[in-house]
Design an enzyme around this catalytic site. Structure first.
Site, PDB file in Angstrom:
ATOM      1  CB  SER A 176      -0.861   0.010   1.262  1.00  0.00           C
ATOM      2  OG  SER A 176      -1.438   1.300   1.467  1.00  0.00           O
ATOM      3  CE1 TYR A 189      -4.586  -2.008   5.113  1.00  0.00           C
ATOM      4  CE2 TYR A 189      -3.410   0.032   4.669  1.00  0.00           C
ATOM      5  CZ  TYR A 189      -4.076  -1.093   4.216  1.00  0.00           C
ATOM      6  OH  TYR A 189      -4.215  -1.314   2.857  1.00  0.00           O
TER       7      TYR A 189
END
Ligand code: NAI
Ligand code: BGC
Length: 291
Positions: A176, A189
């Site tokens: 990501s 995350y």
């Protein structure tokens, strides 16, 4: 004087923008079985279908919603490729090993593994529970370890099959932009994706002599169920666009195209790399007019 900050070329890209690329895909992955985790939704689904468009047979991994996984498998079969849906929680070692054994039993071997499954459990830091932390690290980071470990075991066992590819295997980790961009309210995350970055690079370094290529894709904001709140209203979409210099949300197929290239021999000299597919989100958009 030239305006270095031009207005958008024509109408602003909206949530329902349909003027997207329609690239031609060549069958460069023919007879190369590919396993994609979390392939019954969002990016995993697009990557599974994209790899099949490029000729691969596909293992469609899922943890919940078998009907959605079967639908993806049928879509792939309708394209003339083979597909099988296999259930496994990627954070569960026994389940992952069973899935790889079933996949290899079914297709003979594997050439491509896309470690895509992931989730968010967002919380202000001082309210984050250990369960929220462990769930995200367990799926997003430990899940990548378990799946990539099984992948390299199979790739090393088989070695290069020059009739199919000049590499012994190709691994793609779904990272990501948050492997690089800190994200308040999402520390678990961001930590998991930061971990994926050095897991991927260390693995790439260790596996290069075996001709096993390991790379990551780092998507920006892509329209999937993981981030519905970021694009489903006009206001949210406008807010999101302040973070995206390219002024459109990413579509799952943007990621599928990157995966096809990384999995193909066209990317043979690429290993240990992170390919950012983010419309410029990592270009410090706040500095376009300031600083
Ligand atoms: P999604 O929610 O549509 O898909 C996630 C998939 O992972 C689902 O199929 C889900 O069932 C599966 N999954 C979750 N836990 C699992 C487990 N324990 N075992 C097996 N599968 C499991 O979301 P999306 O966007 O498709 O996410 C896919 C990956 O892309 C994730 O790793 C996410 O972090 C990453 N990503 C997504 C971005 C986006 O903007 N959509 C941007 C950057 C990264
Ligand atoms: C997250 C999405 C977010 C995107 C850009 C991804 O890793 O899962 O929720 O929209 O990053 O911030």
């Amino acid at each position: 004087m030239t305006d270095i900050h031009p207005k958008e070329p024509d109408a602003p890209a909206r949530p329902d923008d349909t003027r997207l690329p329609r690239p031609v895909v060549y069958p460069v992955l023919e007879n190369q079985p590919a396993l994609v985790t979390g392939a019954n939704s969002g990016l995993g689904k697009a990557v599974a279908v994209g790899l099949a468009r490029a000729g691969a047979d596909v293992i469609v991994n899922y943890v919940t919603d078998p009907a959605a996984a079967e639908e993806v498998a049928h879509e792939i079969e309708a394209m003339g490729r083979r597909a099988i849906a296999l259930q496994a929680d990627v954070s569960d070692e026994t389940a992952v090993q069973r899935m790889f054994a079933q996949a290899i039993d079914h297709f003979g071997t594997l050439h491509v593994v896309v470690s895509n499954a992931g989730l968010q459990r967002d919380s202000p830091y001082d309210e984050m529970t250990l369960e929220q932390w462990n769930t995200v690290i367990g799926v997003n980071l430990t899940g990548q370890f378990l799946c990539t470990r099984e992948a390299v075991r199979e790739f090393k066992r088989r070695g290069v099959d020059r009739n199919l590819s000049v590499a012994a295997g190709k691994i793609i980790c779904m990272s990501s932009v948050h492997q690089q961009i800190p994200w308040a309210g999402h520390a678990n995350y961001a930590a998991s994706k930061g971990g994926v970055m050095l897991l991927m690079k260390s693995l790439a370094q260790e596996m290069a002599p075996y001709r096993i290529r390991v790379n990551s894709i780092a998507p920006g904001a892509i329209r999937t169920p993981i981030n519905t709140s970021a694009w489903s209203t006009e206001e949210a979409y406008a807010d999101l666009m302040t973070l995206v210099p390219y002024k459109r949300i990413g579509e799952p197929d943007d990621i599928a195209q990157a995966a096809i290239w990384l999995a193909s021999d066209a990317a043979d000299y690429v290993t240990g790399a992170t390919l950012f597919v983010d419309g410029g989100m990592t270009l410090y958009p706040g500095f376009a007019t300031g600083g």
